[in-house]
Motif scaffolding. Structure first.
Motif, short mmCIF file in Angstrom:
data_model
loop_
_atom_site.label_atom_id
_atom_site.label_comp_id
_atom_site.label_asym_id
_atom_site.label_seq_id
_atom_site.Cartn_x
_atom_site.Cartn_y
_atom_site.Cartn_z
N GLY A 47 46.94 36.16 54.76
CA GLY A 47 45.59 36.54 54.91
C GLY A 47 45.06 37.90 54.41
O GLY A 47 43.88 37.26 53.53
N LEU A 48 45.65 38.86 53.65
CA LEU A 48 45.48 39.85 52.88
C LEU A 48 45.52 39.41 51.37
O LEU A 48 44.53 39.62 50.79
N ARG A 49 46.74 37.89 50.84
CA ARG A 49 46.00 37.99 49.38
C ARG A 49 44.89 37.26 49.41
O ARG A 49 43.77 37.19 48.91
N SER A 50 43.88 36.53 50.60
CA SER A 50 43.20 35.32 51.20
C SER A 50 42.04 36.43 50.95
O SER A 50 41.31 35.93 49.79
N LEU A 51 42.53 37.51 51.85
CA LEU A 51 41.06 38.43 51.53
C LEU A 51 41.33 39.04 50.36
O LEU A 51 39.62 39.20 49.52
N ALA A 52 41.50 39.44 49.63
CA ALA A 52 41.77 40.13 48.07
C ALA A 52 41.02 39.19 46.75
O ALA A 52 40.39 39.43 46.57
N PHE A 53 41.27 37.65 47.36
CA PHE A 53 40.92 36.71 46.11
C PHE A 53 39.16 36.35 46.49
O PHE A 53 38.41 36.47 46.11
N ASN A 54 38.94 36.44 47.60
CA ASN A 54 37.72 36.13 47.95
C ASN A 54 36.82 37.74 47.88
O ASN A 54 35.86 37.50 47.61
N MET A 55 37.53 38.83 48.26
CA MET A 55 36.44 39.62 47.54
C MET A 55 36.48 39.37 46.38
O MET A 55 35.58 40.56 45.60
N ALA A 56 37.19 39.76 45.68
CA ALA A 56 36.98 39.02 44.18
C ALA A 56 36.44 37.76 43.27
O ALA A 56 35.64 37.73 42.38
N PHE A 57 36.30 36.83 44.81
CA PHE A 57 35.47 36.35 43.72
C PHE A 57 34.06 36.60 44.24
O PHE A 57 32.78 35.83 42.62
N TRP A 58 34.02 36.58 45.27
CA TRP A 58 32.21 37.25 45.21
C TRP A 58 31.37 38.67 44.93
O TRP A 58 30.07 38.36 44.06
N LEU A 59 32.55 39.52 44.57
CA LEU A 59 32.23 40.36 43.43
C LEU A 59 31.97 40.40 42.48
O LEU A 59 30.93 40.14 41.33
N GLY A 60 32.79 39.31 41.57
CA GLY A 60 33.19 39.05 40.64
C GLY A 60 31.62 38.39 40.24
O GLY A 60 31.47 37.71 38.81
N THR A 61 31.68 37.42 41.00
CA THR A 61 30.65 35.76 41.47
C THR A 61 29.01 36.54 40.72
O THR A 61 28.06 36.08 39.89
N VAL A 62 28.87 38.16 41.49
CA VAL A 62 27.92 38.69 41.12
C VAL A 62 27.54 39.37 40.07
O VAL A 62 26.38 39.39 39.62
N VAL A 63 28.63 39.98 40.08
CA VAL A 63 28.65 41.32 38.39
C VAL A 63 28.23 40.06 37.18
O VAL A 63 28.15 40.05 36.02
N PHE A 64 29.34 39.14 37.53
CA PHE A 64 28.96 37.23 36.67
C PHE A 64 27.69 36.73 35.92
O PHE A 64 27.26 36.97 35.44
N GLY A 65 27.49 36.79 37.26
CA GLY A 65 25.83 36.38 37.54
C GLY A 65 24.69 37.47 36.93
O GLY A 65 24.04 36.73 36.34
N ILE A 66 24.95 38.47 37.04
CA ILE A 66 23.95 38.97 36.93
C ILE A 66 24.26 39.61 34.99
O ILE A 66 22.90 39.48 34.27
N ALA A 67 25.47 40.14 34.89
CA ALA A 67 25.60 40.14 32.53
C ALA A 67 25.09 38.63 32.29
O ALA A 67 24.89 38.59 31.86
N GLY A 68 25.68 37.77 33.45
CA GLY A 68 25.50 36.39 32.43
C GLY A 68 23.64 36.09 32.31
O GLY A 68 23.56 35.09 31.84
N LEU A 69 22.78 36.33 33.45
CA LEU A 69 21.46 36.21 33.34
C LEU A 69 20.65 35.78 31.20
O LEU A 69 20.00 34.39 31.55
N PRO A 70 21.25 36.43 30.70
CA PRO A 70 20.39 36.28 29.24
C PRO A 70 20.86 34.70 28.70
O PRO A 70 20.16 33.72 27.91
N PHE A 71 21.94 34.32 28.98
CA PHE A 71 22.81 33.10 29.06
C PHE A 71 22.21 31.91 29.19
O PHE A 71 21.82 30.85 29.07
N LEU A 72 21.28 31.82 29.99
CA LEU A 72 20.05 31.21 31.12
C LEU A 72 19.01 30.83 29.97
O LEU A 72 18.30 29.82 30.11
#
Length: 255
Positions: free
Chosen positions: A3-28
């Motif tokens: 449960g703790l490891r899944s929580l850490a991954f889920n948080m990293a996934f969603w936070l990382g996706t937002v950060v990557f998504g914003i930083a990568g907007l020029p690639f569109l």
């Protein structure tokens, strides 16, 4: 612990996706292949986090069964993992996905720019023609076309009567005139549909020997379903056996 490891991954996934998504907007605004390279980088980052935070890795079998250039791959779909591993593995795939995903922030924007094929499952014959046309262009560009023949994620062990194989795969097989590669996977044993908990282990995807073009529709559909379901069942049993502690897992080739 899971449960703790899944929580850490889920948080990293969603936070990382937002950060990557914003930083990568020029690639569109870049060429499609450049946008795809960014997508591969994001997928590799997610798989890296999954491996090191959850302990969930992947193994690929049957790479030699994937023809070079344009081909059609029909893959069992049990988890989000299945779509994550496709860009790092295949390089520049054209994945057939449901149209609703096109409107998901970040994911839909990048998937569109990278050349995914969106299908309106309620669009009838017109939607089918548009899917075939987009797939023909992808094949002409030397890209593998990947479709999930049941049209949605399934639960391990679930009968195909609940989620039957859809006619879209038959239409693509008939119109594209290329080899059809079945693929089995056991990802749902570790990362279930909409499941918060991800289990440590090794997901296996297996590419099976290609089905040659130009077979009759009924024959190819029966062959495709039989091969995928038999191989998927074998992978699920292998996963259950290893997970029971009856056999230790030795190092295997990973993604």
């Amino acid at each position: 612990m899971n449960g703790l490891r899944s929580l850490a991954f889920n948080m990293a996934f969603w936070l990382g996706t937002v950060v990557f998504g914003i930083a990568g907007l020029p690639f569109l605004l870049t060429p499609r292949r450049t946008a795809m390279r960014f997508g591969r980088f994001w997928a590799q980052a997610v798989l890296f986090a999954l491996k090191h935070l959850v302990g969930l890795d992947g193994e690929i079998r049957g790479r030699e069964n994937i023809p070079p250039g344009g081909c059609l791959i029909a893959m069992k779909h049990q988890s989000m993992w299945d779509t994550l591993m496709l860009p790092p593995l295949l390089g520049d795939p054209a994945v057939v996905v449901k149209r609703e995903l096109q409107y998901v922030p970040f994911y839909g924007w990048y998937a569109t720019r990278a050349g995914s094929i969106f299908i309106d499952r309620k669009g009838g014959a017109g939607a089918l023609r548009r899917m075939v046309a987009a797939a023909k262009q992808a094949i002409a560009d030397g890209r593998p076309v990947v479709i999930f023949p049941q049209g949605t994620r399934t639960t391990p062990g679930a009968p195909t009567a609940a989620t039957p194989y859809q006619p879209g795969i038959a239409a693509l097989y008939r119109e594209l005139g290329v080899a059809l590669v079945p693929a089995a996977v056991n990802s749902g044993m570790y990362w279930g549909r909409r499941a918060f908990i991800k289990r440590p282990g090794r997901i296996i995807v297996e590419f099976l020997p290609p089905i040659p073009p130009s077979l009759p529709r009924r024959e190819v559909m029966a062959m495709l379903e039989a091969r995928i379901e038999a191989a998927t069942s074998a992978l699920e049993h292998e996963s259950a056996y290893l997970g029971s502690g009856n056999q230790s897992s030795s190092p295997l080739p990973t993604i």
